[in-house]
Design a protein around this motif. Structure first.
Motif, PDB file in Angstrom:
ATOM      1  N   ARG A   1      18.406  10.261 -48.464  1.00 20.79           N
ATOM      2  CA  ARG A   1      18.490   9.077 -48.989  1.00 20.79           C
ATOM      3  C   ARG A   1      19.850   8.371 -48.264  1.00 20.79           C
ATOM      4  NH1 ARG A   1      15.368   7.492 -52.589  1.00 20.79           N
ATOM      5  NH2 ARG A   1      16.539   6.032 -53.644  1.00 20.79           N
ATOM      6  N   ILE A   2      19.956   7.236 -48.347  1.00 22.49           N
ATOM      7  CA  ILE A   2      20.931   6.232 -47.401  1.00 22.49           C
ATOM      8  C   ILE A   2      22.505   6.844 -47.626  1.00 22.49           C
ATOM      9  CG2 ILE A   2      19.592   4.445 -46.768  1.00 22.49           C
ATOM     10  CD1 ILE A   2      20.832   2.825 -48.979  1.00 22.49           C
ATOM     11  N   ASN A   3      22.491   7.136 -49.082  1.00 23.53           N
ATOM     12  CA  ASN A   3      24.041   7.623 -49.582  1.00 23.53           C
ATOM     13  C   ASN A   3      24.166   9.084 -49.234  1.00 23.53           C
ATOM     14  OD1 ASN A   3      24.297   4.947 -50.702  1.00 23.53           O
ATOM     15  ND2 ASN A   3      23.504   5.348 -52.687  1.00 23.53           N
ATOM     16  N   ASP A   4      23.133   9.818 -49.046  1.00 22.77           N
ATOM     17  CA  ASP A   4      23.329  11.187 -48.641  1.00 22.77           C
ATOM     18  C   ASP A   4      23.571  11.444 -47.157  1.00 22.77           C
ATOM     19  OD1 ASP A   4      23.482  12.028 -51.286  1.00 22.77           O
ATOM     20  OD2 ASP A   4      21.273  11.747 -51.222  1.00 22.77           O
ATOM     21  N   VAL A   5      23.208  10.638 -46.562  1.00 21.52           N
ATOM     22  CA  VAL A   5      23.200  10.804 -44.884  1.00 21.52           C
ATOM     23  C   VAL A   5      24.774  10.806 -44.465  1.00 21.52           C
ATOM     24  CG1 VAL A   5      22.832   9.671 -42.659  1.00 21.52           C
ATOM     25  CG2 VAL A   5      21.287   9.633 -44.284  1.00 21.52           C
ATOM     26  N   ARG A   6      24.910  11.623 -43.372  1.00 23.17           N
ATOM     27  CA  ARG A   6      26.241  12.021 -42.827  1.00 23.17           C
ATOM     28  C   ARG A   6      26.063  11.433 -41.151  1.00 23.17           C
ATOM     29  NH1 ARG A   6      26.645  12.103 -47.366  1.00 23.17           N
ATOM     30  NH2 ARG A   6      27.968  13.614 -48.492  1.00 23.17           N
ATOM     31  N   LEU A   7      26.582  10.380 -40.795  1.00 23.40           N
ATOM     32  CA  LEU A   7      26.470   9.696 -39.535  1.00 23.40           C
ATOM     33  C   LEU A   7      27.590  10.303 -38.646  1.00 23.40           C
ATOM     34  CD1 LEU A   7      25.557   6.093 -40.484  1.00 23.40           C
ATOM     35  CD2 LEU A   7      24.079   7.973 -39.606  1.00 23.40           C
ATOM     36  N   LEU A   8      27.594  10.212 -37.301  1.00 21.14           N
ATOM     37  CA  LEU A   8      28.383  10.635 -36.461  1.00 21.14           C
ATOM     38  C   LEU A   8      28.442   9.560 -35.408  1.00 21.14           C
ATOM     39  CD1 LEU A   8      30.651  12.676 -35.925  1.00 21.14           C
ATOM     40  CD2 LEU A   8      28.778  13.912 -34.488  1.00 21.14           C
ATOM     41  N   TRP A   9      29.707   8.479 -35.487  1.00 21.67           N
ATOM     42  CA  TRP A   9      29.982   7.680 -34.510  1.00 21.67           C
ATOM     43  C   TRP A   9      28.546   6.450 -34.489  1.00 21.67           C
ATOM     44  CZ3 TRP A   9      31.210  12.067 -31.088  1.00 21.67           C
ATOM     45  CH2 TRP A   9      32.163  12.576 -31.614  1.00 21.67           C
TER      46      TRP A   9
END
Length: 172
Positions: free
Chosen positions: A47-55
């Motif tokens: 879900r969008i609140n659980d994602v961990r993006l990198l740059w």
């Protein structure tokens, strides 16, 4: 930054590892995808609140429900489904450090600036095709097939047959 509707823009916060939504009417900036200040490996299928993006860099909107972005540190292009609030991988490969995305409405594909090339991703198949440039840095100007780029960084689709490309380290 990408325009979503009359009052909302979505902004990639590269240094904060998240995507934020700016509400023009209330002048609010809120986290839209990811957790600002927290990077990680949770990317697709979350879900969008659980994602961990990198740059995260580059953003495009299909005009209806999908926001596309790159998580450059993960070397992936993702789609964010505004209906289900889920994030999925569109495509990715080693070295796919995408800096700019443009949604092509006529072909339902994405134009992508990355590394030293510009390409197209067919969304339905996740197939990536190089349109211009190559795997190595260059500075020659020619037709679409023979132009070399140092760091294509910005894309703007003017019409169905014209794509403008800025090349950051070649100053063009």
């Amino acid at each position: 930054m990408v325009y979503i509707n009359s009052s909302t823009f979505v902004i990639n916060s590269w240094y904060k590892h998240c995507i934020e939504a700016f509400e023009v009417t209330t002048i609010d900036l809120n986290t839209y995808t990811g957790v600002c200040g927290m990077q990680g490996s949770q990317l697709t299928g979350y879900r969008i609140n659980d994602v961990r993006l990198l740059w995260p860099m580059g953003a495009a909107f299909d005009g209806s429900q999908m926001i596309y972005s790159s998580s450059s540190g993960h070397e992936k292009i993702i789609d964010i489904d505004m209906t289900s609030d889920m994030v999925y991988e569109v495509c990715g490969t080693s070295g796919m450090f995408a800096t700019s995305l443009v949604f092509n409405h006529s072909s339902q594909s994405l134009f992508v600036a990355l590394n030293h090339a510009v390409g197209r991703v067919e969304i339905s198949t996740s197939e990536f095709t190089v349109l211009s440039g190559s795997a190595t840095r260059g500075d020659s100007i020619g037709d679409l097939r023979t132009t070399d780029y140092s760091n294509p960084f910005g894309l703007l689709q003017v019409n169905a047959s014209k794509l403008l490309i800025s090349d950051r380290n070649n100053n063009r």
